[in-house]
Design an enzyme around this catalytic site. Structure first.
Site, PDB file in Angstrom:
ATOM      1  N   ASP A  70       0.857  -1.165   0.000  1.00 25.97           N
ATOM      2  CA  ASP A  70       0.000   0.000   0.000  1.00 25.97           C
ATOM      3  C   ASP A  70       0.902   1.228   0.000  1.00 25.97           C
ATOM      4  O   ASP A  70       1.913   1.267   0.705  1.00 25.97           O
ATOM      5  CB  ASP A  70      -0.917  -0.002   1.227  1.00 25.97           C
ATOM      6  CG  ASP A  70      -2.163   0.845   0.994  1.00 25.97           C
ATOM      7  OD1 ASP A  70      -2.697   0.830  -0.139  1.00 25.97           O
ATOM      8  OD2 ASP A  70      -2.611   1.521   1.938  1.00 25.97           O
ATOM      9  N   THR A  71       0.517   2.190  -0.814  1.00 31.62           N
ATOM     10  CA  THR A  71       1.332   3.399  -0.950  1.00 31.62           C
ATOM     11  C   THR A  71       0.488   4.615  -0.639  1.00 31.62           C
ATOM     12  O   THR A  71      -0.695   4.648  -0.984  1.00 31.62           O
ATOM     13  CB  THR A  71       1.896   3.477  -2.391  1.00 31.62           C
ATOM     14  OG1 THR A  71       2.819   2.408  -2.565  1.00 31.62           O
ATOM     15  CG2 THR A  71       2.603   4.796  -2.655  1.00 31.62           C
ATOM     16  N   LYS A 176      12.699   6.302 -12.518  1.00 23.83           N
ATOM     17  CA  LYS A 176      11.913   6.324 -11.266  1.00 23.83           C
ATOM     18  C   LYS A 176      12.340   5.169 -10.362  1.00 23.83           C
ATOM     19  O   LYS A 176      12.472   5.324  -9.145  1.00 23.83           O
ATOM     20  CB  LYS A 176      10.417   6.223 -11.599  1.00 23.83           C
ATOM     21  CG  LYS A 176       9.508   6.203 -10.372  1.00 23.83           C
ATOM     22  CD  LYS A 176       8.026   6.080 -10.739  1.00 23.83           C
ATOM     23  CE  LYS A 176       7.163   5.920  -9.490  1.00 23.83           C
ATOM     24  NZ  LYS A 176       5.753   5.624  -9.778  1.00 23.83           N
ATOM     25  N   HIS A 181      10.175   5.247  -3.702  1.00 23.81           N
ATOM     26  CA  HIS A 181       9.630   4.629  -2.490  1.00 23.81           C
ATOM     27  C   HIS A 181       9.428   3.117  -2.680  1.00 23.81           C
ATOM     28  O   HIS A 181       9.794   2.310  -1.840  1.00 23.81           O
ATOM     29  CB  HIS A 181       8.296   5.319  -2.163  1.00 23.81           C
ATOM     30  CG  HIS A 181       7.412   5.510  -3.376  1.00 23.81           C
ATOM     31  ND1 HIS A 181       7.825   6.204  -4.480  1.00 23.81           N
ATOM     32  CD2 HIS A 181       6.177   5.057  -3.678  1.00 23.81           C
ATOM     33  CE1 HIS A 181       6.878   6.188  -5.400  1.00 23.81           C
ATOM     34  NE2 HIS A 181       5.861   5.486  -4.944  1.00 23.81           N
ATOM     35  N   ARG A 182       8.845   2.754  -3.844  1.00 22.31           N
ATOM     36  CA  ARG A 182       8.538   1.335  -4.115  1.00 22.31           C
ATOM     37  C   ARG A 182       9.831   0.542  -4.303  1.00 22.31           C
ATOM     38  O   ARG A 182       9.947  -0.581  -3.821  1.00 22.31           O
ATOM     39  CB  ARG A 182       7.661   1.267  -5.371  1.00 22.31           C
ATOM     40  CG  ARG A 182       7.215  -0.130  -5.763  1.00 22.31           C
ATOM     41  CD  ARG A 182       6.032  -0.108  -6.713  1.00 22.31           C
ATOM     42  NE  ARG A 182       4.847   0.415  -6.073  1.00 22.31           N
ATOM     43  CZ  ARG A 182       4.324   1.628  -6.347  1.00 22.31           C
ATOM     44  NH1 ARG A 182       4.849   2.394  -7.274  1.00 22.31           N
ATOM     45  NH2 ARG A 182       3.281   2.071  -5.682  1.00 22.31           N
TER      46      ARG A 182
HETATM   47  P1  ITT Z   1      -3.831  -1.851  -5.264  1.00 26.22           P
HETATM   48  O1  ITT Z   1      -4.552  -1.436  -4.012  1.00 26.22           O
HETATM   49  O2  ITT Z   1      -4.592  -2.824  -6.113  1.00 26.22           O
HETATM   50  O3  ITT Z   1      -2.414  -2.311  -4.994  1.00 26.22           O
HETATM   51  P2  ITT Z   1      -3.959   1.017  -5.893  1.00 26.22           P
HETATM   52  O4  ITT Z   1      -3.707   1.784  -7.143  1.00 26.22           O
HETATM   53  O5  ITT Z   1      -5.295   1.183  -5.213  1.00 26.22           O
HETATM   54  O6  ITT Z   1      -3.660  -0.538  -6.210  1.00 26.22           O
HETATM   55  P3  ITT Z   1      -2.651   2.093  -3.532  1.00 26.22           P
HETATM   56  O7  ITT Z   1      -3.890   1.950  -2.707  1.00 26.22           O
HETATM   57  O8  ITT Z   1      -1.363   1.636  -2.956  1.00 26.22           O
HETATM   58  O9  ITT Z   1      -2.797   1.313  -4.919  1.00 26.22           O
HETATM   59  O10 ITT Z   1      -2.443   3.571  -4.033  1.00 26.22           O
HETATM   60  C1  ITT Z   1      -3.009   4.699  -3.412  1.00 26.22           C
HETATM   61  C2  ITT Z   1      -3.009   5.846  -4.386  1.00 26.22           C
HETATM   62  O11 ITT Z   1      -1.685   6.315  -4.574  1.00 26.22           O
HETATM   63  C3  ITT Z   1      -3.578   5.555  -5.773  1.00 26.22           C
HETATM   64  O12 ITT Z   1      -4.278   6.711  -6.197  1.00 26.22           O
HETATM   65  C4  ITT Z   1      -2.363   5.357  -6.630  1.00 26.22           C
HETATM   66  O13 ITT Z   1      -2.600   5.728  -7.970  1.00 26.22           O
HETATM   67  C5  ITT Z   1      -1.357   6.290  -5.955  1.00 26.22           C
HETATM   68  N1  ITT Z   1       0.008   5.779  -6.100  1.00 26.22           N
HETATM   69  C6  ITT Z   1       0.492   4.596  -5.607  1.00 26.22           C
HETATM   70  N2  ITT Z   1       1.784   4.445  -5.959  1.00 26.22           N
HETATM   71  C7  ITT Z   1       2.121   5.554  -6.676  1.00 26.22           C
HETATM   72  C8  ITT Z   1       3.293   5.978  -7.332  1.00 26.22           C
HETATM   73  O14 ITT Z   1       4.399   5.245  -7.339  1.00 26.22           O
HETATM   74  N3  ITT Z   1       3.269   7.146  -7.976  1.00 26.22           N
HETATM   75  C9  ITT Z   1       2.162   7.917  -7.993  1.00 26.22           C
HETATM   76  N4  ITT Z   1       1.008   7.586  -7.414  1.00 26.22           N
HETATM   77  C10 ITT Z   1       0.980   6.409  -6.755  1.00 26.22           C
END
Ligand code: ITT
Length: 196
Positions: A70-71, A176, A181-182
């Site tokens: 989760d990000t 990137k 972060h990832r």
């Molecule tokens: P999953 O839950 O299926 O893994 P998700 O896109 O919903 O996919 P997250 O809940 O982790 O993933 O992401 C939360 C938000 O942050 C979402 O709007 C993503 O597009 C954004 N996000 C995640 N990683 C990012 C990145 O490396 N760069 C830019 N935006 C990112």
């Protein structure tokens, strides 16, 4: 022996990035089967959501290791928002364009770069031998005044790396992945899996 793990995400951009990040490690990333849909994320922290995704996939496929990630984008002036709400910041259905628009509006009074400090945080939960292990990666930057670039996904067009003067969306995926972060979080996962 080939080491691999299942990846609990529906986000194809994450899958591509993680496969590229780990390509020289020998670790194989197995995307979640395409017919699986994950429940809405309801955790109060990135950790809870990452663990939730990993447990959910593990229960469905009955196999290990499984990683969930989760990000969140954490903006200093917004007391950490959008944070764990990053996907559904502007609407109940995730919408990158609306999320960026809302973020830029909320920061419109912040005219100096130092008022626009932000960081991306990735939390990875790995389930392996019935243990749950957490890895984290963070990168600091700031929120640009307008979106720039066409690469990447999510908030990439407004996340600027100060010393490059470029947003993530102005970098190639390979660029990137040098310091994102990832990349930091998944390199820790790779170290752990390869050393155990
Ligand atoms: P999953 O839950 O299926 O893994 P998700 O896109 O919903 O996919 P997250 O809940 O982790 O993933 O992401 C939360 C938000 O942050 C979402 O709007 C993503 O597009 C954004 N996000 C995640 N990683 C990012 C990145 O490396 N760069 C830019 N935006 C990112």
């Amino acid at each position: 022996m080939t080491l691999s793990f299942y990846l609990a995400t529906k986000n194809i951009n994450k899958v591509k990035e993680i496969q590229d990040i780990l390509k020289d490690t020998g670790l194989i990333v197995r995307p979640a089967p395409s017919d699986i849909s994950f429940p809405e994320e309801t955790g109060k922290t990135l950790e809870e959501n990452a663990i939730g995704k990993a447990r959910y996939l593990k229960n469905i496929i009955g196999a290990e290791p499984v990683a969930g990630e989760d990000t969140g984008l954490v903006v200093e002036k917004l007391n950490g928002l959008p944070g764990v709400m990053s996907a559904r910041f502007a609407s109940s259905q995730p919408d990158d364009r609306k999320n960026i628009e809302k973020l830029l509006n909320m920061l419109s009074h912040c005219k100096k770069m130092e008022e626009r400090k932000a960081k991306f945080i990735t939390v990875v939960a790995l389930i392996i031998s019935e243990e749950e292990i957490i890895f984290k990666g963070e990168i600091e930057g700031h929120i640009a005044f307008t979106p720039r670039g066409t690469n990447g996904f999510g908030y990439d067009p407004v996340f600027e790396i100060p010393y490059l003067g470029k947003t993530f969306a102005e970098l190639t995926m390979k660029e990137k992945n040098i310091f994102s972060h990832r990349a930091i979080a998944f390199r820790k996962l790779a170290d752990y899996m390869l050393k155990r």
